[in-house]
Structures are given as structure tokens and as C-alpha cells.
Design a protein around this motif. Sequence first.
Motif, short mmCIF file in Angstrom:
data_model
loop_
_atom_site.label_atom_id
_atom_site.label_comp_id
_atom_site.label_asym_id
_atom_site.label_seq_id
_atom_site.Cartn_x
_atom_site.Cartn_y
_atom_site.Cartn_z
N VAL A 76 0.85 -1.19 0.00
CA VAL A 76 0.00 0.00 0.00
C VAL A 76 0.89 1.24 0.00
O VAL A 76 2.04 1.20 0.41
CB VAL A 76 -0.95 0.02 1.22
CG1 VAL A 76 -1.93 -1.14 1.18
CG2 VAL A 76 -0.17 0.01 2.53
N SER A 77 0.32 2.34 -0.43
CA SER A 77 1.05 3.60 -0.47
C SER A 77 1.10 4.24 0.91
O SER A 77 0.08 4.34 1.59
CB SER A 77 0.35 4.54 -1.46
OG SER A 77 0.95 5.81 -1.44
N LEU A 78 2.29 4.67 1.31
CA LEU A 78 2.47 5.44 2.54
C LEU A 78 2.48 6.93 2.25
O LEU A 78 1.95 7.73 3.00
CB LEU A 78 3.80 5.09 3.21
CG LEU A 78 3.90 3.78 3.96
CD1 LEU A 78 5.32 3.58 4.45
CD2 LEU A 78 2.94 3.76 5.13
N ASN A 79 3.11 7.29 1.14
CA ASN A 79 3.28 8.70 0.79
C ASN A 79 3.51 8.81 -0.71
O ASN A 79 4.20 7.98 -1.30
CB ASN A 79 4.48 9.28 1.55
CG ASN A 79 4.67 10.75 1.28
OD1 ASN A 79 3.80 11.55 1.60
ND2 ASN A 79 5.79 11.10 0.68
N SER A 80 2.93 9.83 -1.30
CA SER A 80 3.15 10.11 -2.72
C SER A 80 3.33 11.61 -2.90
O SER A 80 2.64 12.40 -2.24
CB SER A 80 1.97 9.65 -3.58
OG SER A 80 1.86 8.26 -3.61
N SER A 81 4.22 11.98 -3.79
CA SER A 81 4.35 13.39 -4.16
C SER A 81 4.33 13.47 -5.69
O SER A 81 4.86 12.60 -6.37
CB SER A 81 5.64 14.00 -3.61
OG SER A 81 6.76 13.38 -4.18
#
Length: 131
Positions: A76-81
Amino acid sequence: MDKQTLERVRKLFEGDRFATENGAVIEEIADHYAKCSLILERRHRNAMGAAMGGVSFTLADFAFAVASNWQVMGTVSLNSSITYLGAPKGEKLIAEAVCIKDGRTTCCYQMNVYDELGNAVAAVLTTGYHK
């Protein structure tokens, strides 16, 4: 990748309904890699007629999900920029997800979004967590 495996992965990710019902398609898969595309339609446009930024992000996020999960489900994604680089000139968006690091509990992927003419649209960096 053989066609049968690609079809199996496409079937698996039909469950990502927000992306798939908005037109996202899995084009290619390889080890910790995915290439996805989307034909830009009127529903993807903002009031100025340009593609909404969320379309690029959705496609990049879908490419991340496919690349990081098609072999072993559970990331799963924790952080995206996201950095927006320019408006697409063509009618198709393409996102390629490439694994930068795949550790025991976390991973990092770079997604480049561009149009079919090769124009850069966005760059996305996502940190994922292996559940």
C-alpha cells in the motif's frame, strides 16, 4: 511478459474500480514494473479544457499499485508526491512505474506520466509499505 499473464493481471486489477472505470488500462508488466494508459475524454477535463491533475495522479497511482502488487499482493502507499511538468498535447496519458528500492517492509517507486507524443506531464514518487 506473456499475454496470458497480462490478461490474468488485468482481471485481478479490475477491482481497482476508480482507476479502471475512469479508463485506466494495464499495457505492460515486468518485474516490479508496470505501464498503464488512459485515453483522455471530456470527463477528464477541467473548466479550461485541460486534463485535471487528478487524472495524472490516478494513473500514476494505478501504475504503482500494479507494479508493486501484481507479483505479490499486499503493498500500500504510505506517501506520494507529484510534480506537474506540463499539459498533455495528445489524447492519451501513459504512466510507467519503476521500482527504485524494494526493501523488507518498504519500497520506493518512480512514476513518469507522459502523453503519446512523448510530452512530460508529471513525475510521481511513492513510498509503499509491504503489509
